[in-house]
Design an enzyme around this catalytic site. Structure first.
Site, mmCIF file in Angstrom:
data_model
loop_
_atom_site.group_PDB
_atom_site.id
_atom_site.type_symbol
_atom_site.label_atom_id
_atom_site.label_comp_id
_atom_site.label_asym_id
_atom_site.label_seq_id
_atom_site.Cartn_x
_atom_site.Cartn_y
_atom_site.Cartn_z
ATOM 1 N N SER A 197 -10.281 12.196 -11.362
ATOM 2 C CA SER A 197 -11.510 11.561 -11.861
ATOM 3 C C SER A 197 -11.815 10.243 -11.164
ATOM 4 C CB SER A 197 -11.309 11.299 -13.354
ATOM 5 O OG SER A 197 -12.213 10.344 -13.832
ATOM 6 N N GLU A 226 -12.672 7.744 -12.626
ATOM 7 C CA GLU A 226 -12.116 6.683 -13.486
ATOM 8 C C GLU A 226 -10.831 6.102 -12.908
ATOM 9 O OE1 GLU A 226 -14.466 5.534 -16.620
ATOM 10 O OE2 GLU A 226 -12.333 5.006 -16.626
ATOM 11 N N TYR A 234 -7.333 6.549 -20.331
ATOM 12 C CA TYR A 234 -7.748 7.780 -19.657
ATOM 13 C C TYR A 234 -7.532 7.661 -18.145
ATOM 14 C CZ TYR A 234 -10.808 11.306 -17.623
ATOM 15 O OH TYR A 234 -11.293 12.337 -16.868
HETATM 16 P P1 GDP Z 1 -17.422 7.855 -18.599
HETATM 17 O O1 GDP Z 1 -17.966 7.277 -17.341
HETATM 18 O O2 GDP Z 1 -16.469 8.974 -18.351
HETATM 19 O O3 GDP Z 1 -16.858 6.848 -19.514
HETATM 20 O O4 GDP Z 1 -18.663 8.610 -19.311
HETATM 21 P P2 GDP Z 1 -19.554 8.207 -20.582
HETATM 22 O O5 GDP Z 1 -20.766 9.074 -20.510
HETATM 23 O O6 GDP Z 1 -18.755 8.253 -21.847
HETATM 24 O O7 GDP Z 1 -19.957 6.678 -20.334
HETATM 25 C C1 GDP Z 1 -20.693 6.286 -19.198
HETATM 26 C C2 GDP Z 1 -21.099 4.833 -19.346
HETATM 27 O O8 GDP Z 1 -22.042 4.714 -20.405
HETATM 28 C C3 GDP Z 1 -19.960 3.865 -19.671
HETATM 29 O O9 GDP Z 1 -20.101 2.708 -18.876
HETATM 30 C C4 GDP Z 1 -20.212 3.509 -21.129
HETATM 31 O O10 GDP Z 1 -19.738 2.217 -21.496
HETATM 32 C C5 GDP Z 1 -21.724 3.563 -21.174
HETATM 33 N N1 GDP Z 1 -22.248 3.710 -22.534
HETATM 34 C C6 GDP Z 1 -23.136 2.882 -23.145
HETATM 35 N N2 GDP Z 1 -23.383 3.273 -24.397
HETATM 36 C C7 GDP Z 1 -22.624 4.390 -24.609
HETATM 37 C C8 GDP Z 1 -22.454 5.238 -25.738
HETATM 38 O O11 GDP Z 1 -23.030 5.060 -26.796
HETATM 39 N N3 GDP Z 1 -21.589 6.296 -25.578
HETATM 40 C C9 GDP Z 1 -20.932 6.532 -24.393
HETATM 41 N N4 GDP Z 1 -20.115 7.593 -24.285
HETATM 42 N N5 GDP Z 1 -21.071 5.726 -23.318
HETATM 43 C C10 GDP Z 1 -21.906 4.667 -23.425
#
Ligand code: GDP
Length: 326
Positions: free
Chosen positions: A124, A126, A150
């Site tokens: 990933s 990440e 993660y």
């Molecule tokens: P990630 O990149 O695997 O963590 O995928 P996510 O879709 O969970 O998050 C992508 C980005 O969106 C991260 O920077 C989060 O902090 C931001 N984000 C902002 N608000 C939200 C929220 O309500 N839910 C999630 N999942 N991410 C959020």
């Protein structure tokens, strides 16, 4: 007929990969965990064809061995994980058990039972954390500096796969995939959360969208394009690790702007922030350089950012639009 074994078959990527491999004439075996709710994404795939589902768990080596012997796979795809970054701060030990120890369990069974097979690990973006090369991209050579449980667990997995490849002469590879989405993405990931809630707001089924950080940037592609990439990496002459990404990045704010304006609304009227969706540490910027992968395999994504979101909007319109009769 080639045979594939997929962990995480019930998730977004597992369901698209199953469809892709079945269409290529594979016999596909999928491992599903016992869950109190039996519905999962796999039930969405059109034709189950030769798909065989078996109960198993990455934390139950005996079940992995049973599945490995039953499937006798040519290709193994490890897509199972605790994949939500923010939730990994709430359940760090489970995240590491599933993503790191679980992978190790699978590698051990692979090495002993099916060493002639090829092994794909879902690594990933990440893993890079907040490291960006001077030109603004992350690529295979970018130092890994994870900022979440993660991310840490995935760094372990990445290195374990390389270590097994070298130590035991196995065809075990990593795809380092940047964020990839679709209507099948869990609705607690930001793309699907934004699209679903915006459609609900349009149909007066919700009145606001509560988010965390709006300023982080992600490189979002479509899962369908990326599962094709997994298969390419696994079927190459030599094992290697590749970044798959679109090379474009957008902030969460831009995502909201785009989705709400497609629905004839202004996101600023509806989006509110709540600390509960913030992470203890945030990965602020992702933009992948997949030139190694593209030049080796001739891969190009079929979906643009806009086409991806349009498909997700259409999906939620068809699910939620019907409910208010519009
Ligand atoms: P990630 O990149 O695997 O963590 O995928 P996510 O879709 O969970 O998050 C992508 C980005 O969106 C991260 O920077 C989060 O902090 C931001 N984000 C902002 N608000 C939200 C929220 O309500 N839910 C999630 N999942 N991410 C959020």
């Amino acid at each position: 007929m080639k045979r594939a074994l997929i962990t995480g078959v019930a998730g977004q990527d597992g369901s698209y990969l199953s469809e892709f491999l079945l269409a290529q004439g594979y016999e596909v075996w999928g491992i599903v965990r016992r869950n109190s709710v039996p519905e999962h994404q796999i039930s969405r795939i059109g034709s189950l064809g030769d798909l065989r589902l078996e109960y198993g768990d990455l934390l139950d080596s005996a079940s992995l061995e049973r599945c490995m012997r039953l499937a006798a796979p040519d290709e193994i795809y490890n897509l199972a994980s605790q994949s939500h970054v923010r939730i990994s701060f709430d359940i760090p030990q489970f995240t590491v058990q599933a993503n790191a120890t679980g992978l190790l369990n699978l590698l051990e069974v692979y090495r002993r039972v099916a060493p002639e097979a090829r092994f794909y690990q879902a690594s990933s973006s990440e893993m890079f954390g907040n490291t960006v090369d001077p030109d603004g991209f992350q690529r295979e050579t970018t130092p890994m500096n994870p900022v979440s449980p993660y991310g840490c667990s995935k760094v372990f997995g990445y290195h374990a796969v390389r270590n097994y490849r070298k130590s035991y002469d196995l065809f075990a590879v990593n795809g380092i995939l940047f964020n990839h989405e679709s209507p099948r993405r869990g609705s607690n990931f930001v793309t699907n959360k934004v699209v679903k809630t915006a459609v609900q707001i349009r149909h007066k089924l919700a009145d606001k969208l509560v988010l965390g950080n709006l300023d982080s940037h992600r490189d979002w592609g479509h899962s369908k394009d990326y599962v094709r990439g997994m298969h390419m990496i696994v079927n190459h002459e030599v094992p290697g690790d590749y970044v798959i990404a679109t090379g474009h990045t957008h902030s969460i704010r831009e995502l909201c702007e785009h989705v709400f304006s497609r629905l004839g609304m202004d996101y600023r009227d509806y989006v509110v922030q709540d600390a509960k969706f913030m992470r203890p540490s945030e990965l602020t910027y992702l933009r992948g350089d997949s030139s190694l992968f593209r030049s080796t395999f001739g891969w190009e994504p079929e979906y643009t950012f806009e086409a991806l979101l349009d498909e997700m909007i259409e999906h939620w319109e068809s699910v939620l639009g019907r409910r208010d009769g519009s």
